[in-house]
Write a protein that holds these residues in place. Structure first.
Motif, PDB file in Angstrom:
ATOM      1  N   GLY A 152       0.804  -1.207   0.000  1.00 40.27           N
ATOM      2  CA  GLY A 152       0.000   0.000   0.000  1.00 40.27           C
ATOM      3  C   GLY A 152       0.842   1.264   0.000  1.00 40.27           C
ATOM      4  N   GLU A 153       0.235   2.350   0.523  1.00 32.13           N
ATOM      5  CA  GLU A 153       0.902   3.657   0.493  1.00 32.13           C
ATOM      6  C   GLU A 153       2.163   3.692   1.338  1.00 32.13           C
ATOM      7  N   ARG A 154       2.307   2.744   2.258  1.00 31.56           N
ATOM      8  CA  ARG A 154       3.527   2.676   3.070  1.00 31.56           C
ATOM      9  C   ARG A 154       4.760   2.527   2.189  1.00 31.56           C
ATOM     10  N   PHE A 155       4.598   1.875   1.043  1.00 34.71           N
ATOM     11  CA  PHE A 155       5.739   1.703   0.153  1.00 34.71           C
ATOM     12  C   PHE A 155       6.271   3.050  -0.334  1.00 34.71           C
ATOM     13  N   ASP A 156       5.359   3.977  -0.638  1.00 33.24           N
ATOM     14  CA  ASP A 156       5.786   5.314  -1.091  1.00 33.24           C
ATOM     15  C   ASP A 156       6.664   5.983  -0.049  1.00 33.24           C
ATOM     16  N   ARG A 157       6.264   5.897   1.215  1.00 36.92           N
ATOM     17  CA  ARG A 157       7.036   6.541   2.276  1.00 36.92           C
ATOM     18  C   ARG A 157       8.400   5.880   2.442  1.00 36.92           C
ATOM     19  N   ARG A 158       8.413   4.558   2.440  1.00 38.97           N
ATOM     20  CA  ARG A 158       9.681   3.848   2.604  1.00 38.97           C
ATOM     21  C   ARG A 158      10.626   4.130   1.446  1.00 38.97           C
ATOM     22  N   LEU A 159      10.098   4.211   0.235  1.00 37.16           N
ATOM     23  CA  LEU A 159      10.935   4.506  -0.925  1.00 37.16           C
ATOM     24  C   LEU A 159      11.525   5.918  -0.828  1.00 37.16           C
ATOM     25  N   ALA A 160      10.707   6.884  -0.432  1.00 39.01           N
ATOM     26  CA  ALA A 160      11.196   8.260  -0.296  1.00 39.01           C
ATOM     27  C   ALA A 160      12.329   8.332   0.729  1.00 39.01           C
ATOM     28  N   VAL A 161      12.165   7.655   1.861  1.00 45.99           N
ATOM     29  CA  VAL A 161      13.192   7.680   2.904  1.00 45.99           C
ATOM     30  C   VAL A 161      14.433   6.917   2.447  1.00 45.99           C
ATOM     31  N   TYR A 162      14.236   5.788   1.779  1.00 51.46           N
ATOM     32  CA  TYR A 162      15.371   5.023   1.260  1.00 51.46           C
ATOM     33  C   TYR A 162      16.213   5.893   0.328  1.00 51.46           C
ATOM     34  N   ARG A 163      15.570   6.621  -0.563  1.00 53.50           N
ATOM     35  CA  ARG A 163      16.309   7.446  -1.517  1.00 53.50           C
ATOM     36  C   ARG A 163      17.016   8.607  -0.816  1.00 53.50           C
ATOM     37  N   ARG A 164      16.378   9.165   0.211  1.00 52.20           N
ATOM     38  CA  ARG A 164      17.048  10.222   0.978  1.00 52.20           C
ATOM     39  C   ARG A 164      18.301   9.678   1.654  1.00 52.20           C
ATOM     40  N   LEU A 165      18.223   8.476   2.210  1.00 55.68           N
ATOM     41  CA  LEU A 165      19.371   7.882   2.886  1.00 55.68           C
ATOM     42  C   LEU A 165      20.499   7.583   1.901  1.00 55.68           C
ATOM     43  N   ARG A 166      20.161   7.029   0.738  1.00 53.94           N
ATOM     44  CA  ARG A 166      21.189   6.768  -0.269  1.00 53.94           C
ATOM     45  C   ARG A 166      21.820   8.066  -0.769  1.00 53.94           C
ATOM     46  N   ALA A 167      20.995   9.106  -0.940  1.00 54.07           N
ATOM     47  CA  ALA A 167      21.528  10.399  -1.395  1.00 54.07           C
ATOM     48  C   ALA A 167      22.468  11.009  -0.365  1.00 54.07           C
ATOM     49  N   ALA A 168      22.303  10.633   0.913  1.00 49.88           N
ATOM     50  CA  ALA A 168      23.172  11.128   1.983  1.00 49.88           C
ATOM     51  C   ALA A 168      24.371  10.206   2.209  1.00 49.88           C
ATOM     52  N   ASP A 169      24.653   9.331   1.241  1.00 49.16           N
ATOM     53  CA  ASP A 169      25.812   8.436   1.278  1.00 49.16           C
ATOM     54  C   ASP A 169      25.759   7.447   2.436  1.00 49.16           C
ATOM     55  N   THR A 170      24.560   7.061   2.845  1.00 53.93           N
ATOM     56  CA  THR A 170      24.410   5.971   3.797  1.00 53.93           C
ATOM     57  C   THR A 170      23.867   4.757   3.052  1.00 53.93           C
ATOM     58  N   VAL A 171      23.983   3.602   3.680  1.00 51.31           N
ATOM     59  CA  VAL A 171      23.476   2.364   3.078  1.00 51.31           C
ATOM     60  C   VAL A 171      22.336   1.853   3.940  1.00 51.31           C
ATOM     61  N   PRO A 172      21.092   1.968   3.471  1.00 52.81           N
ATOM     62  CA  PRO A 172      19.971   1.409   4.217  1.00 52.81           C
ATOM     63  C   PRO A 172      19.704  -0.042   3.813  1.00 52.81           C
ATOM     64  N   LYS A 173      19.510  -0.875   4.792  1.00 48.61           N
ATOM     65  CA  LYS A 173      19.123  -2.271   4.577  1.00 48.61           C
ATOM     66  C   LYS A 173      17.893  -2.551   5.438  1.00 48.61           C
ATOM     67  N   THR A 174      17.226  -3.638   5.164  1.00 47.86           N
ATOM     68  CA  THR A 174      15.998  -3.916   5.908  1.00 47.86           C
ATOM     69  C   THR A 174      16.256  -3.982   7.412  1.00 47.86           C
ATOM     70  N   GLY A 175      15.308  -3.444   8.181  1.00 48.70           N
ATOM     71  CA  GLY A 175      15.391  -3.516   9.636  1.00 48.70           C
ATOM     72  C   GLY A 175      14.402  -4.506  10.214  1.00 48.70           C
ATOM     73  N   PHE A 176      13.947  -5.454   9.375  1.00 48.84           N
ATOM     74  CA  PHE A 176      12.888  -6.380   9.795  1.00 48.84           C
ATOM     75  C   PHE A 176      13.223  -7.111  11.089  1.00 48.84           C
ATOM     76  N   LYS A 177      14.457  -7.584  11.216  1.00 51.40           N
ATOM     77  CA  LYS A 177      14.819  -8.361  12.407  1.00 51.40           C
ATOM     78  C   LYS A 177      14.723  -7.542  13.691  1.00 51.40           C
ATOM     79  N   PHE A 178      14.726  -6.217  13.548  1.00 51.38           N
ATOM     80  CA  PHE A 178      14.655  -5.341  14.713  1.00 51.38           C
ATOM     81  C   PHE A 178      13.301  -4.640  14.819  1.00 51.38           C
ATOM     82  N   GLY A 179      12.342  -5.022  13.992  1.00 56.11           N
ATOM     83  CA  GLY A 179      11.034  -4.392  14.031  1.00 56.11           C
ATOM     84  C   GLY A 179      11.016  -2.990  13.455  1.00 56.11           C
ATOM     85  N   ALA A 180      12.006  -2.672  12.599  1.00 53.62           N
ATOM     86  CA  ALA A 180      12.107  -1.343  12.010  1.00 53.62           C
ATOM     87  C   ALA A 180      12.014  -1.449  10.492  1.00 53.62           C
TER      88      ALA A 180
END
Length: 389
Positions: free
Chosen positions: A272-300
């Protein structure tokens, strides 16, 4: 003999030598004419509780009452009086001077938000010096806290047993130092909830930490890399990933050759719409030279790595990131769980607050290519940590 206070409206007036005794020496109240001061109900209750006032007259010509009567009357008249009194008393006992965060008290001009109840000054500082250490927002265990605008406050959460837990909420923009540019000629196959790149260059995983290799003990396939939908959507939006085929994707995914629209459409189908938010944040993190990976194991939503040189020498991730919509309200229990878990795995808890996707929800849809398409999407970052004042 201790002085007596007189309740006038929502303030308690104290005369005699009250200015020197309470305001000048100990930072209580606000000065009035001469030596008279005005105390907020919480300040007056604290002085009454300590025995520094002999009583408070609730009405003209009425006999002064003690702490119990004044406390009950104030709890009936003032919003959240009991929890605010507990926090005020606790911080006073810790050696802080405090002011109510409302005009015309000294703290009224120092509060960064209307949600703040008190400002606590640096130890040794008085309201006259104006050096604020903690802007305190008092929250009962069963109340909620708006995510938007939270940064810059100190939350004092009072639980059902009257214990107090403090949290510091700060501006938490995440910046990294991972210098990697993915290639511009990737081709993948869109599956139900991921994309497989069959001939991925080794550096895409080893240095960029994109995806996960498709491997096994007896595998005779090399170069196959599985990307999450959010990774694939980001690469496609940057023009670095094309799709050679799709499995189970209908015509709603956009034009045949539009990889970004097709992956985003599948992401929306999946979450659903949650994907839009996660994608926007993922791209912001990559643009800031960080590497985002899934946080599923930590509930994030994500865990983040600030400086990746190779996966062979991977550091510990530094943050857990949860993505929340701009109108989200935290329950104190929710915050406590997230912060406690992050601390337990030696990470900092960060929240990414964004309105991405809310327009789609309200307007009934938008072009899939617009979802998180910009790495400059509006995101408010907040980190929250436990605090001992």
């Amino acid at each position: 003999m201790q002085p007596t206070g007189h309740l006038r409206g929502d303030a308690v007036r104290v005369g005699g030598d009250a200015r020197q005794r309470f305001y000048d020496a100990r930072g209580y109240g606000r000065p009035l004419d001469g030596n008279e001061i005005a105390l907020s109900r919480v300040e007056a209750a604290h002085l009454l509780f300590r025995g520094d006032l002999s009583g408070i007259a609730l009405e003209d010509d009425s006999a002064p009452v003690g702490f119990e009567r004044f406390f009950v009357a104030s709890a009936a008249a003032a919003d959240r009086f009991a929890v605010r009194f507990l926090v005020y008393s606790d911080l006073r006992d810790r050696g802080f001077y405090l002011s109510p965060a409302r005009e015309p008290w000294p703290g009224g001009s120092d509060a960064p938000s209307d949600a703040v109840d008190f400002v606590a000054y640096e130890r040794g500082a008085t309201p006259d010096t104006g050096r604020v250490k903690y802007p305190i927002q008092v929250v009962g265990e069963r109340e909620s806290v708006a995510a938007s605008g939270l940064a810059g406050r100190t939350l004092a959460v009072v639980d059902e047993e009257s214990d107090i837990t403090y949290f510091a909420a700060e501006d938490g923009a995440i910046e990294g130092a991972t210098g990697y540019e993915p290639p511009a000629d990737l081709t993948g196959v869109l599956l139900a909830d991921r994309v497989v790149v069959w001939d991925a260059p080794e550096d895409l995983y080893e240095r960029g930490f994109y995806g996960r290799p498709l491997t096994g003990r007896a595998a005779d396939v090399e170069g196959a890399l599985q990307l999450s939908l959010v990774e694939a959507a980001a690469l496609a939006a940057d023009g670095r990933l094309a799709l050679s085929a799709s499995v189970g994707v209908g015509d709603g995914g956009g034009e045949t050759g539009d990889a970004a629209a097709r992956v985003v459409a599948r992401g929306r189908d999946v979450e659903g719409e949650r994907f839009d938010r996660r994608l926007a944040v993922y791209r912001r993190l990559r643009a800031a030279d960080t590497v985002p990976k899934t946080g599923f194991k930590f509930g994030a939503d994500f865990r983040t790595y600030l400086d990746v040189e190779t996966v062979e020498d991977l550091p510990h991730s530094e943050h857990l990131v949860r993505v929340v919509e701009s109108d989200h309200r935290f329950s104190p229990r929710e915050l406590s769980l997230d912060v406690r878990l992050a601390g337990g795995v030696r990470k900092e808890m960060a929240f990414a607050v964004t309105g991405i996707g809310e327009g789609r929800r309200d307007a009934g849809g938008s072009d899939a290519r617009d979802a998180g398409a910009s790495p400059n999407a509006d995101v408010e970052w907040v980190t929250v940590d436990r605090l001992t004042p």
